[in-house]
Design an enzyme around this catalytic site. Structure first.
Site, PDB file in Angstrom:
ATOM      1  N   VAL A  17       0.831  -1.204   0.000  1.00 21.93           N
ATOM      2  CA  VAL A  17       0.000   0.000   0.000  1.00 21.93           C
ATOM      3  C   VAL A  17       0.870   1.262   0.000  1.00 21.93           C
ATOM      4  O   VAL A  17       0.674   2.179  -0.799  1.00 21.93           O
ATOM      5  CB  VAL A  17      -0.948  -0.034   1.227  1.00 21.93           C
ATOM      6  CG1 VAL A  17      -1.541   1.334   1.512  1.00 21.93           C
ATOM      7  CG2 VAL A  17      -2.055  -1.053   0.977  1.00 21.93           C
ATOM      8  N   ASP A  36       9.984   3.246   7.065  1.00 20.07           N
ATOM      9  CA  ASP A  36       9.703   1.848   7.367  1.00 20.07           C
ATOM     10  C   ASP A  36      10.600   1.435   8.523  1.00 20.07           C
ATOM     11  O   ASP A  36      11.737   1.902   8.622  1.00 20.07           O
ATOM     12  CB  ASP A  36       9.963   0.964   6.143  1.00 20.07           C
ATOM     13  CG  ASP A  36       9.139  -0.309   6.178  1.00 20.07           C
ATOM     14  OD1 ASP A  36       8.153  -0.416   5.433  1.00 20.07           O
ATOM     15  OD2 ASP A  36       9.484  -1.205   6.988  1.00 20.07           O
ATOM     16  N   THR A  90      -2.369  -4.513   9.338  1.00 20.05           N
ATOM     17  CA  THR A  90      -3.357  -4.736  10.402  1.00 20.05           C
ATOM     18  C   THR A  90      -3.813  -6.193  10.278  1.00 20.05           C
ATOM     19  O   THR A  90      -4.893  -6.464   9.753  1.00 20.05           O
ATOM     20  CB  THR A  90      -4.541  -3.758  10.270  1.00 20.05           C
ATOM     21  OG1 THR A  90      -4.926  -3.675   8.889  1.00 20.05           O
ATOM     22  CG2 THR A  90      -4.197  -2.376  10.777  1.00 20.05           C
ATOM     23  N   CYS A 265      -6.341  -9.087   2.944  1.00 23.07           N
ATOM     24  CA  CYS A 265      -7.602  -8.339   3.064  1.00 23.07           C
ATOM     25  C   CYS A 265      -8.808  -9.247   3.274  1.00 23.07           C
ATOM     26  O   CYS A 265      -9.444  -9.207   4.323  1.00 23.07           O
ATOM     27  CB  CYS A 265      -7.804  -7.478   1.824  1.00 23.07           C
ATOM     28  SG  CYS A 265      -6.567  -6.184   1.687  1.00 23.07           S
ATOM     29  N   ARG A 333       1.461 -14.610   1.835  1.00 23.45           N
ATOM     30  CA  ARG A 333       0.840 -14.442   3.154  1.00 23.45           C
ATOM     31  C   ARG A 333      -0.642 -14.771   3.069  1.00 23.45           C
ATOM     32  O   ARG A 333      -1.328 -14.341   2.150  1.00 23.45           O
ATOM     33  CB  ARG A 333       1.015 -12.992   3.639  1.00 23.45           C
ATOM     34  CG  ARG A 333       2.437 -12.681   4.024  1.00 23.45           C
ATOM     35  CD  ARG A 333       2.589 -11.235   4.429  1.00 23.45           C
ATOM     36  NE  ARG A 333       2.249 -10.334   3.335  1.00 23.45           N
ATOM     37  CZ  ARG A 333       2.231  -9.014   3.445  1.00 23.45           C
ATOM     38  NH1 ARG A 333       2.503  -8.443   4.592  1.00 23.45           N
ATOM     39  NH2 ARG A 333       1.928  -8.253   2.406  1.00 23.45           N
TER      40      ARG A 333
HETATM   41  N1  LIG Z   1      -1.994  -5.341   0.257  1.00 27.89           N
HETATM   42  C1  LIG Z   1      -3.213  -5.034  -0.168  1.00 27.89           C
HETATM   43  O1  LIG Z   1      -3.665  -5.511  -1.196  1.00 27.89           O
HETATM   44  C2  LIG Z   1      -4.076  -4.075   0.619  1.00 27.89           C
HETATM   45  C3  LIG Z   1      -5.164  -3.489  -0.017  1.00 27.89           C
HETATM   46  C4  LIG Z   1      -5.934  -2.573   0.677  1.00 27.89           C
HETATM   47  C5  LIG Z   1      -5.642  -2.303   2.008  1.00 27.89           C
HETATM   48  N2  LIG Z   1      -4.592  -2.918   2.622  1.00 27.89           N
HETATM   49  C6  LIG Z   1      -4.313  -2.565   4.014  1.00 27.89           C
HETATM   50  O2  LIG Z   1      -3.213  -1.665   4.029  1.00 27.89           O
HETATM   51  C7  LIG Z   1      -2.431  -1.850   5.206  1.00 27.89           C
HETATM   52  C8  LIG Z   1      -0.980  -2.139   4.822  1.00 27.89           C
HETATM   53  O3  LIG Z   1      -0.919  -3.370   4.123  1.00 27.89           O
HETATM   54  P1  LIG Z   1       0.274  -3.766   3.160  1.00 27.89           P
HETATM   55  O4  LIG Z   1      -0.226  -4.897   2.336  1.00 27.89           O
HETATM   56  O5  LIG Z   1       0.832  -2.572   2.478  1.00 27.89           O
HETATM   57  O6  LIG Z   1       1.350  -4.320   4.207  1.00 27.89           O
HETATM   58  P2  LIG Z   1       2.856  -4.733   3.866  1.00 27.89           P
HETATM   59  O7  LIG Z   1       3.185  -5.785   4.844  1.00 27.89           O
HETATM   60  O8  LIG Z   1       3.029  -4.997   2.411  1.00 27.89           O
HETATM   61  O9  LIG Z   1       3.686  -3.432   4.204  1.00 27.89           O
HETATM   62  C9  LIG Z   1       3.699  -2.854   5.456  1.00 27.89           C
HETATM   63  C10 LIG Z   1       5.053  -2.207   5.729  1.00 27.89           C
HETATM   64  O10 LIG Z   1       4.963  -1.553   7.001  1.00 27.89           O
HETATM   65  C11 LIG Z   1       6.183  -1.742   7.692  1.00 27.89           C
HETATM   66  N3  LIG Z   1       5.928  -1.546   9.111  1.00 27.89           N
HETATM   67  C12 LIG Z   1       5.330  -2.388   9.996  1.00 27.89           C
HETATM   68  N4  LIG Z   1       5.258  -1.820  11.196  1.00 27.89           N
HETATM   69  C13 LIG Z   1       5.823  -0.593  11.090  1.00 27.89           C
HETATM   70  C14 LIG Z   1       6.058   0.471  12.005  1.00 27.89           C
HETATM   71  N5  LIG Z   1       5.681   0.372  13.271  1.00 27.89           N
HETATM   72  N6  LIG Z   1       6.693   1.563  11.559  1.00 27.89           N
HETATM   73  C15 LIG Z   1       7.089   1.660  10.266  1.00 27.89           C
HETATM   74  N7  LIG Z   1       6.879   0.699   9.346  1.00 27.89           N
HETATM   75  C16 LIG Z   1       6.257  -0.409   9.763  1.00 27.89           C
HETATM   76  C17 LIG Z   1       6.635  -3.136   7.299  1.00 27.89           C
HETATM   77  O11 LIG Z   1       8.030  -3.296   7.469  1.00 27.89           O
HETATM   78  C18 LIG Z   1       6.208  -3.205   5.828  1.00 27.89           C
HETATM   79  O12 LIG Z   1       7.243  -2.803   4.956  1.00 27.89           O
HETATM   80  C19 LIG Z   1      -3.116  -2.988   5.981  1.00 27.89           C
HETATM   81  O13 LIG Z   1      -4.019  -2.424   6.882  1.00 27.89           O
HETATM   82  C20 LIG Z   1      -3.881  -3.722   4.894  1.00 27.89           C
HETATM   83  O14 LIG Z   1      -4.994  -4.406   5.402  1.00 27.89           O
HETATM   84  C21 LIG Z   1      -3.781  -3.785   1.948  1.00 27.89           C
END
Ligand SMILES: NC(=O)c1ccc[n+]([C@@H]2O[C@H](COP(=O)([O-])OP(=O)(O)OC[C@H]3O[C@@H](n4cnc5c(N)ncnc54)[C@H](O)[C@@H]3O)[C@@H](O)[C@H]2O)c1
Length: 413
Positions: A17, A36, A90, A265, A333
């Site tokens: 995201v 990050d 999350t 998701c 995942r």
């Molecule tokens: N991946 C999808 O398709 C998608 C779509 C819509 C919404 N979302 C939502 O978006 C959010 C993020 O998902 P994502 O898929 O991008 O996750 P991701 O795991 O791909 O990326 C998250 C990043 O955040 C970093 N991170 C974790 N804790 C941290 C902290 N305390 N400080 C700084 N960085 C930190 C991790 O190292 C990682 O690089 C979630 O709530 C998810 O449900 C995801």
């Protein structure tokens, strides 16, 4: 109010995201720091190595060279930002309940550095009330003294990895501010990177709408998976039934059966809803049931696959083809294929896997030669998967993806 004309943005979390958001903002003229907490990820990003398929190394390199983007682990970068967005995971914990620890930690780390009149947006998916009751109180406790005014909003991300059509720019974005000023500035920010920001009256509406969108998919997939088992008893091809129903020009949306639901998701967000319902002394039985149906689907798939093997083998050699949670991504995942693998193994079978997008899955390497299998299960139709070599060996294939309906030797779910 602090002007957005300076256009300094910090995106916390540089994953599926956060990185596309950072690149969209660079395109729109923002100077972006991608924060990050993973040093390894930050190092890779600053060396123009993208960890997500939707952002190419070339795009990342161009953003770095233009000096409009850098990655960092240092939250001090927040001090000069007008807008800070949180895009951290999350997930669910071991009890399959919301785990907000990343969101809480990111908020805690950011709070001391938020300058006066900064907009803080949560893009992470969560239950209604998360911004108001979790994020804002953490900021209030951890922000440094003397800072006066902050703006808060929710704008749930709708990114669909590997989607060639819908992206940050052309996907309408829900925006809900905590008050009218927050709302105005958040709409201003999202207007700069998205063609159609959609105003909703509160952050809770935005949070709830995101859960509805993903729960809608979970429930409909559960329904079609339930029908799949029923039509199987009747000897009917479920995909033909769905295609027939799809000819109705209104009031029907086609969902296809599969091994279950995957990704961060669809299997996760509806459980934020069921947890929230229980917490409110209520319940969401339809959602719980759909979750259960999808979680059990691998058993039906396993039975169907084993049925394709001529002799009744107790230790069949089985190949799982495609193990990422969906086509076009390397992300494993929450892949439902893991349930199928584990179940087949508990039945005593020798289970191997191959996926052109995945190098290692749960610490195990893919099979090096696709020969000598008793049955192949096409779990995810990854681009680049070619069944011809398998079919030439007369290995039966169970296609769980409805992608090869007319091939001899291929049985659909
Ligand atoms: N991946 C999808 O398709 C998608 C779509 C819509 C919404 N979302 C939502 O978006 C959010 C993020 O998902 P994502 O898929 O991008 O996750 P991701 O795991 O791909 O990326 C998250 C990043 O955040 C970093 N991170 C974790 N804790 C941290 C902290 N305390 N400080 C700084 N960085 C930190 C991790 O190292 C990682 O690089 C979630 O709530 C998810 O449900 C995801």
């Amino acid at each position: 109010m602090r002007s957005l004309s300076q256009r300094n943005l910090v995106v916390i979390g540089q994953g599926y995201v956060g990185l596309p958001l950072a690149m969209a903002a660079v395109d729109a003229g923002w100077t972006v720091v991608g924060l990050d907490n993973s040093e390894k990820r930050v190092e890779a990003l600053n060396s123009a190595k993208s960890p997500v398929e939707d952002i190419s190394n070339t795009t990342l390199e161009a953003a770095i060279k233009s000096k409009k983007y850098k990655a960092s682990t240092d939250f001090k970068n927040i001090e000069s930002a007008q807008v800070v967005t949180i895009c951290v995971p999350t997930p669910l914990n071991d009890q399959r309940q919301p785990d907000l620890s990343a969101l809480q930690n990111a908020t805690m780390s950011a709070a001391p550095f938020l300058a006066d009149e900064t907009l803080l947006v949560s893009e992470s998916t969560s239950y209604p009330g998360t911004l108001r009751n979790v994020v804002i109180p953490i900021v209030e406790i951890h922000r440094s003294s003397g800072k006066k005014n902050l703006f808060f909003a929710v704008a749930p991300e709708r990114v669909n990895p590997a989607d060639q059509k819908w992206n940050q720019k052309n996907t309408p974005r829900l925006v809900g501010g905590i008050d009218s000023q927050s709302h105005e500035i958040a709409m201003d920010f999202y207007s700069s990177i998205c063609d159609k920001p959609v105003a909703v009256s509160t952050p809770e509406v935005a949070e709830a709408a995101k859960l509805l969108e993903n729960t809608f998919r979970l429930v409909n997939i559960g329904l079609v998976n339930e029908f799949t088992k029923l039509w199987d008893i009747a000897g009917l091809d479920v995909n033909e039934v769905i295609s027939a129903a799809e000819t109705k020009p209104y009031g029907f949306l086609p969902f296809r059966p599969g091994i279950g639901v995957g990704g961060h998701c669809i299997p996760v967000d509806p459980l934020y809803l069921t947890w929230w319902a229980r917490n409110m002394n209520s319940s969401a039985p339809m959602v719980e049931m759909a979750d259960q149906i999808n979680l059990e689907m691998h058993k039906f798939v396993a039975t169907k696959a084993l049925f394709l093997i001529k002799e009744n083998k107790t230790n069949a050699r089985i190949l799982l083809l495609g193990v990422a949670y969906k086509p076009g991504v390397s992300d494993t995942r929450e892949t439902p294929v893991a349930h199928l693998r584990d179940y087949l193994k508990t039945l005593g079978h020798d289970v191997q896997w191959f996926d052109p997008f995945v190098d290692v899955w749960d610490g195990v390497s893919p099979v090096s030669q696709i020969t000598g299998f008793d049955v192949v299960i096409l779990a995810v139709n990854q681009p680049g998967i070619d069944l011809s070599q398998i079919l030439s060996q007369k290995i039966p294939v169970l296609d769980c993806t409805n992608s090869h309906t007319n091939l001899d030797g291929v049985t659909s779910l």
